[in-house]
Enzyme design. Structure first.
Site, short mmCIF file in Angstrom:
data_model
loop_
_atom_site.label_atom_id
_atom_site.label_comp_id
_atom_site.label_asym_id
_atom_site.label_seq_id
_atom_site.Cartn_x
_atom_site.Cartn_y
_atom_site.Cartn_z
N LYS A 121 0.15 -6.87 28.58
CA LYS A 121 1.07 -6.53 27.48
C LYS A 121 1.32 -5.03 27.57
O LYS A 121 0.48 -4.23 27.16
CB LYS A 121 0.47 -6.84 26.11
N GLU A 168 -11.14 1.42 26.27
CA GLU A 168 -10.96 2.87 26.44
C GLU A 168 -10.24 3.36 25.18
O GLU A 168 -9.04 3.15 25.02
CB GLU A 168 -10.12 3.18 27.69
N CYS A 173 -5.72 10.89 25.57
CA CYS A 173 -6.95 10.71 24.79
C CYS A 173 -8.05 11.64 25.27
O CYS A 173 -9.03 11.86 24.56
CB CYS A 173 -7.39 9.25 24.82
N GLU A 220 -8.05 12.85 15.58
CA GLU A 220 -7.50 12.93 16.93
C GLU A 220 -6.04 13.36 16.79
O GLU A 220 -5.22 12.60 16.26
CB GLU A 220 -7.60 11.58 17.65
#
Ligand code: SIN
Length: 475
Positions: free
Chosen positions: A172, A248, A282, A379
């Site tokens: 996906k 992850e 990230c 973040e």
């Protein structure tokens, strides 16, 4: 430009004819309408992957390795074309997009080499009565859910080892960046990857896609890159069928500058760790801790370097930072900077939204930020860098570890002994010691704590896509 989904080796429309728009984040304009899969498409894709996988698993490792190597070659030959696609749908500067293609292709070359080196074990049981034989068959069909920040590399980091180990795959791709994934799907066919082994099914309904996929009997594993928030949801759902997972997830990387650091190198590293791929990684440095004695100097030099950054459409040669992915991301930067200011931070450069179309935010450095400020706990995933002064080593390590995240950390010091000792005390899966870049197909990528489960890349990566079977045998 390929806009149909890849199922069973054919490019097709969605079973119900649905499509979804893909936007250029530099202009906000629609650049393509892509087939948007629903449950029927996912079911067919898994069934086709299942059939193809049993034949693929029986092929010689050398043949699988040669196929992977051909994908590396074809991606390398198509570097410019793939980079153009990445820039068009993700917005990152062309130089970064070219770098991403090289990085993405390298997972195929690296895993071609790993495919013929998958090892087992033969031991004697402690009792001496039998042998212990261990080998690593493939898992079956793997569902891969990938993010928009690396439209190519976050697919290939999973796909190459999964294929090398003998698995079938249903991908996906993200709704924002499906075009690169579909083009990679075409290249896989050109390289001789059997029809049906890899299926690429974009969707506008991620939750529905995943719910359907998880319930298909041949699916035995979920490999996901994305936020910790979504990762938790997928983990819960994958638990219904006790599927293997590799996750992850998000980061909140500390970047520590000691008083003996080479400040020019630290600023260069900070720029790379923060601004690589338009600050949407990230692994990005999220919080910059500078020793009190060098904090002002570091922050000023860092701000000067950030002020040099050229924002603009990724396709313009002069651009060094592209747009953010969407309007929501820009709004998040606005809110974080406002809150930091309210908490007493000083804007050293940037701090606002430029007057131009597209989803841009000016590269920003904030000085005198407090460790408790919300910007140090979130973040950021954008071009905003808070600088926080610290007094001593124990205090900075405590602040660095004061988070549920543990993906990456960065340390700058001229004292290697101190650098290694501090690195070992940071609870993160990857540390850059006097380096602003950790990513490497040959190194284990992954996080501690809520930043993830499992590793991608290195020699570990391919074993994640294998079962372990032990045969007790006597002769
Ligand atoms: C990520 O941001 O998800 C990956 C970054 C990298 O591989 O360098």
């Amino acid at each position: 430009m390929q806009t149909q989904m890849l199922i069973g080796g054919d490019f097709t429309d969605a079973a119900d004819g649905s499509t979804m728009p893909v936007e250029d984040p530099a202009t906000g304009e629609t650049i393509a309408e892509v087939a948007a899969g629903g449950p029927a498409d996912v079911v067919t894709a898994v069934a086709r992957a299942h059939v193809a996988q049993s034949q693929w698993a029986a092929t010689a490792p050398r043949d699988r390795a040669e196929t992977l190597r051909r994908v590396w070659q074809l991606m390398t030959d198509a570097q410019e074309e793939l980079a153009d696609l990445i820039t068009a749908e993700n917005g990152k500067p062309l130089a970064d997009a070219r770098g991403e293609v090289a990085y993405a292709a390298e997972f195929f070359r690296w895993n071609a080499e790993e495919t013929v080196r998958l090892r087992g074990e033969l031991g004697v049981a402690p009792s001496g009565t039998n042998r212990i034989l261990v080998h690593h068959p493939p898992i079956g069909v793997v569902a891969m859910i990938t993010p928009w920040n690396f439209p190519a590399a976050m697919i290939t980091r999973k796909l190459a080892p999964a294929l090398g180990a003998g698995n079938g795959v249903v991908i996906k791709p993200p709704a924002q960046t499906p075009l690169t994934a579909l083009r990679i799907g075409e290249l896989l066919g050109d390289a001789g990857v059997p029809d049906g082994l890899v299926n690429v099914v974009p969707t506008a309904d991620s939750a529905g896609w995943f719910d359907t996929c998880v319930d298909q009997e041949p699916v035995r594993m979920v490999s996901f890159t994305g936020s910790t928030e979504v990762g938790r949801v997928l983990l819960r759902r994958a638990a219904d069928r006790v599927l293997k997972t590799v996750m992850e997830l998000g980061g909140n990387a500390p970047f520590i500058v000691f008083d003996d650091a080479d400040l020019d190198a630290a600023v260069e590293g900070a720029m790379l760790a923060k601004m690589r791929h338009s600050a949407e990684t990230c692994t990005a440095a999220n919080r910059f801790y500078a020793h009190r004695s060098v904090a002002t100097d570091f922050a000023e030099r860092f701000a000067a370097a950030m002020a040099e950054v050229q924002i603009g459409p990724g396709a313009d040669d002069a651009t060094t930072c592209g747009p953010l992915i969407d309007a929501e991301a820009v709004q998040r930067m606005v809110t974080l900077v406002e809150e930091a200011r309210d908490d007493g931070a000083r804007v050293l450069t940037g701090g606002g939204v430029p007057d131009r179309p597209g989803h841009f935010f000016n590269p920003t450095v904030l000085g005198e930020v407090g460790h408790a400020s919300s910007i140090a706990r979130t973040e950021i995933f954008g071009p905003v860098a808070p600088v926080i002064p610290f007094e001593d080593t124990d205090a900075v390590i405590e602040m660095a570890n004061d988070t549920e995240m543990g993906l990456t950390g960065y340390v700058y010091t001229e004292d290697l002994r101190r650098g290694l000792a501090v690195s070992e005390r940071i609870r993160a899966g990857m540390i850059g010691l006097n380096r602003g870049l950790v990513s490497d197909p040959a190194a284990p990528f992954g996080g501690m704590k809520q930043s993830g489960l499992g590793r991608e890349g290195s020699t570990d990566g391919i074993y994640e896509f294998c079962e372990t079977q032990y045969i007790a045998t006597s002769w």
